[in-house]
Design a protein around this motif. Structure first.
Motif, PDB file in Angstrom:
ATOM      1  N   ASP A 129       0.855  -1.184   0.000  1.00  0.00           N
ATOM      2  CA  ASP A 129       0.000   0.000   0.000  1.00  0.00           C
ATOM      3  C   ASP A 129       0.889   1.232   0.000  1.00  0.00           C
ATOM      4  N   LEU A 130       0.522   2.239  -0.781  1.00  0.00           N
ATOM      5  CA  LEU A 130       1.247   3.509  -0.733  1.00  0.00           C
ATOM      6  C   LEU A 130       1.072   4.135   0.637  1.00  0.00           C
ATOM      7  N   LEU A 131       2.113   4.765   1.123  1.00  0.00           N
ATOM      8  CA  LEU A 131       2.061   5.408   2.433  1.00  0.00           C
ATOM      9  C   LEU A 131       1.364   6.764   2.338  1.00  0.00           C
ATOM     10  N   PRO A 132       0.827   7.257   3.432  1.00  0.00           N
ATOM     11  CA  PRO A 132       0.189   8.582   3.404  1.00  0.00           C
ATOM     12  C   PRO A 132       1.139   9.635   2.829  1.00  0.00           C
ATOM     13  N   GLY A 133       0.634  10.449   1.951  1.00  0.00           N
ATOM     14  CA  GLY A 133       1.444  11.488   1.316  1.00  0.00           C
ATOM     15  C   GLY A 133       2.096  11.048   0.024  1.00  0.00           C
ATOM     16  N   ALA A 134       2.117   9.751  -0.244  1.00  0.00           N
ATOM     17  CA  ALA A 134       2.694   9.261  -1.498  1.00  0.00           C
ATOM     18  C   ALA A 134       1.617   9.254  -2.570  1.00  0.00           C
ATOM     19  N   SER A 192      -7.441   0.201  -5.795  1.00  0.00           N
ATOM     20  CA  SER A 192      -7.243   1.353  -4.908  1.00  0.00           C
ATOM     21  C   SER A 192      -6.086   2.239  -5.345  1.00  0.00           C
ATOM     22  N   PHE A 193      -5.161   1.704  -6.148  1.00  0.00           N
ATOM     23  CA  PHE A 193      -3.995   2.474  -6.601  1.00  0.00           C
ATOM     24  C   PHE A 193      -4.419   3.708  -7.386  1.00  0.00           C
ATOM     25  N   LEU A 237     -11.256  -4.020 -13.656  1.00  0.00           N
ATOM     26  CA  LEU A 237     -10.865  -4.063 -12.250  1.00  0.00           C
ATOM     27  C   LEU A 237     -12.055  -3.884 -11.317  1.00  0.00           C
ATOM     28  N   ASP A 238     -13.273  -3.985 -11.831  1.00  0.00           N
ATOM     29  CA  ASP A 238     -14.431  -3.965 -10.946  1.00  0.00           C
ATOM     30  C   ASP A 238     -14.269  -5.062  -9.901  1.00  0.00           C
ATOM     31  N   PRO A 239     -14.702  -4.822  -8.646  1.00  0.00           N
ATOM     32  CA  PRO A 239     -14.506  -5.824  -7.590  1.00  0.00           C
ATOM     33  C   PRO A 239     -15.102  -7.177  -7.963  1.00  0.00           C
ATOM     34  N   ARG A 284      -5.289  -9.744   4.306  1.00  0.00           N
ATOM     35  CA  ARG A 284      -4.448 -10.487   3.366  1.00  0.00           C
ATOM     36  C   ARG A 284      -5.052 -10.462   1.960  1.00  0.00           C
ATOM     37  N   SER A 285      -5.828  -9.450   1.673  1.00  0.00           N
ATOM     38  CA  SER A 285      -6.468  -9.323   0.371  1.00  0.00           C
ATOM     39  C   SER A 285      -6.161  -7.959  -0.237  1.00  0.00           C
ATOM     40  N   ASP A 286      -6.303  -7.869  -1.557  1.00  0.00           N
ATOM     41  CA  ASP A 286      -6.209  -6.607  -2.301  1.00  0.00           C
ATOM     42  C   ASP A 286      -4.857  -5.922  -2.095  1.00  0.00           C
ATOM     43  N   GLY A 287      -4.797  -4.608  -2.210  1.00  0.00           N
ATOM     44  CA  GLY A 287      -3.557  -3.856  -2.119  1.00  0.00           C
ATOM     45  C   GLY A 287      -3.414  -2.896  -3.282  1.00  0.00           C
TER      46      GLY A 287
END
Length: 462
Positions: free
Chosen positions: A103-108, A181-182, A196-198, A211-214
């Protein structure tokens, strides 16, 4: 488990596309020259490098270096990083692998994501060529690299750890993908692919959200465990202050050379797993797996040459499965356990005779057999390229193994590949009683990077 199709046995790797360069004994000369085995006592040929010779000579070699031995066939295997498609999709299955989501960190945001993909691409290119990893936050990242990454520099990155110092490339592949989410986190929501629909919910799902997605996903495969871990550790360090690990899973398959000839792998249930995979000889092979090079108007052009990966951690309830007789197991699957042939006879590749009845008046291949339900012809032609790993993450206090399949399948559109097949399996697959889907992810895997590009550049710099 998501379809009666999977990987074929191990063969020499040549990669998806692109040149492998000049070779010596079937191995790229660059790969041999950049990573050298430690010297061993006497001249040991590639075919004769045995465990006993290496183990017995360790102390002697350290005291008096001998001429460098040739790498074994497994060590010299090399897959090109650049090409029309990313490596690790149609590449033969590996004996060792890691799946990891970040996951991207806050601010990235988009800028930081682009710098991260430059670093990751530079490291992957080097490692797949058998070169040391030197990319990291604050470094140039090689061809197509660079970028303003100084803000997430770390003194612990940018230097190779030496984990795989003595090994060749060992057919290493690194594959990168983007989660749904990217796109929101990088201001690219308008470039989000409809594919990429869920994924819909299935009755066999017991999903752990942790342990899912990202935002980002990486698949690593190699025929050497240290080479695979080296890549995992390098890419984790390359993430710097841009992203953090969300989840990570380790997998394995049969090692190359342990069967008398290349064979379809077995899973932890002992079943030959992957017979019905699409074959390169089929005229619609590419269109089933890859997004067209020239997508139709209105579709996502940056995904040209790419594919979509569905990733599922499928726990096998082995204690329950192993209570069944071999005959009962075969009727759950619809194939012989010994050789993967259909219950109606023939060999592994013989077409199933779904209309044949037994003496009892019932179909020889049961109506709820996994192989029958997942057959493409039973799903409007829906097919996917399965390329899984097995996993074993220990034994619980009750003696139950935490083991099963890291299911990875590839298709041009998951809504036309994985989803219809899994829906049908979910409604009546006899195998469902013996498995549990514990995590899930869907990732857009862009086409391969051209020379001078990093993976995802056509999205992030559009």
């Amino acid at each position: 488990m998501g379809g009666d199709s999977g990987s074929t046995g191990h063969t020499g790797r040549t990669g998806d596309t692109g040149d492998t360069g000049d070779t010596v004994g079937g191995a790229p000369t660059a790969a041999i020259s950049r990573r050298r085995l430690l010297g061993t006592a006497g001249a040991v040929g590639a075919a004769g490098l045995a465990l006993g010779a290496v183990g017995g000579a360790t102390g002697y070699a350290a005291g008096r270096p001998e001429p460098v031995a040739a790498l074994t066939t497994i060590g010299t295997g090399s897959v090109p990083f650049h090409g029309v498609h990313q490596p690790g999709i149609t590449t033969p299955t590996h004996s060792n692998g890691h799946l990891v989501a970040f996951d991207l960190l806050p601010g990235a945001g988009r800028k930081e994501a682009a710098a991260l993909l430059r670093r990751w691409s530079a490291s992957a290119r080097a490692l797949m060529a058998g070169e040391p990893a030197t990319s990291g936050p604050g470094t140039s990242g090689g061809k197509g690299g660079g970028g303003d990454a100084a803000s997430d520099a770390s003194p612990s990155v940018g230097h190779d750890t030496g984990i795989a110092l003595d090994a060749g490339p060992s057919s290493l592949t690194v594959t990168f993908g983007f989660g749904r989410s990217f796109f929101g986190r990088t201001g690219l929501a308008d470039r989000l692919p409809a594919a990429l629909d869920p994924l819909p919910a299935f009755s066999s799902d017991h999903l752990d959200a942790r342990r899912s997605d990202g935002d980002l996903w990486i698949q690593i495969g190699s025929d050497d465990a240290l080479v695979a871990f080296h890549a995992l550790r390098t890419l984790q360090k390359d993430a710097g202050a841009a992203a953090r690990v969300r989840w990570q899973m380790n997998g394995f398959n049969r090692s190359p050379g342990v069967t008398p000839h290349p064979m379809t792998s077995r899973n932890l249930m002992g079943q030959i797993d992957g017979t019905g995979n699409p074959k390169p000889s089929e005229p619609d092979y590419d269109q089933r797996i890859f997004v067209p090079a020239h997508p139709p108007t209105g579709t996502t052009d940056w995904m040209a040459g790419g594919s979509y990966a569905v990733v599922r951690r499928i726990r096998m309830l082995l204690d329950d499965w192993e209570k069944l007789s071999v005959s009962a197991q075969e009727h759950v699957i619809g194939r012989r356990k010994s050789d993967g042939s259909p219950l109606t006879g023939g060999t592994e590749t013989t077409e199933m005779d779904l209309d044949r009845m037994g003496p009892d008046g019932k179909p020889v291949i049961p109506v709820n057999a996994h192989a029958r339900i997942s057959k493409p012809e039973a799903n409007g032609g829906a097919a996917m390229l399965r390329r899984p790993f097995s996993f074993h993450d220990g034994i619980g206090t009750d003696g139950t193994p935490d083991a099963g399949l890291l299911f990875v399948c590839w298709q041009a559109d998951p809504l036309k590949g994985f989803v219809p097949v899994q829906r049908k399996l979910d409604r009546g697959d006899a195998l469902s009683a013996f498995i549990r889907h514990e995590s899930s992810g869907l990732f857009a895997v862009p086409g391969g990077a051209r020379q001078g590009e990093y993976v995802g550049q056509r999205l992030l710099e559009s």
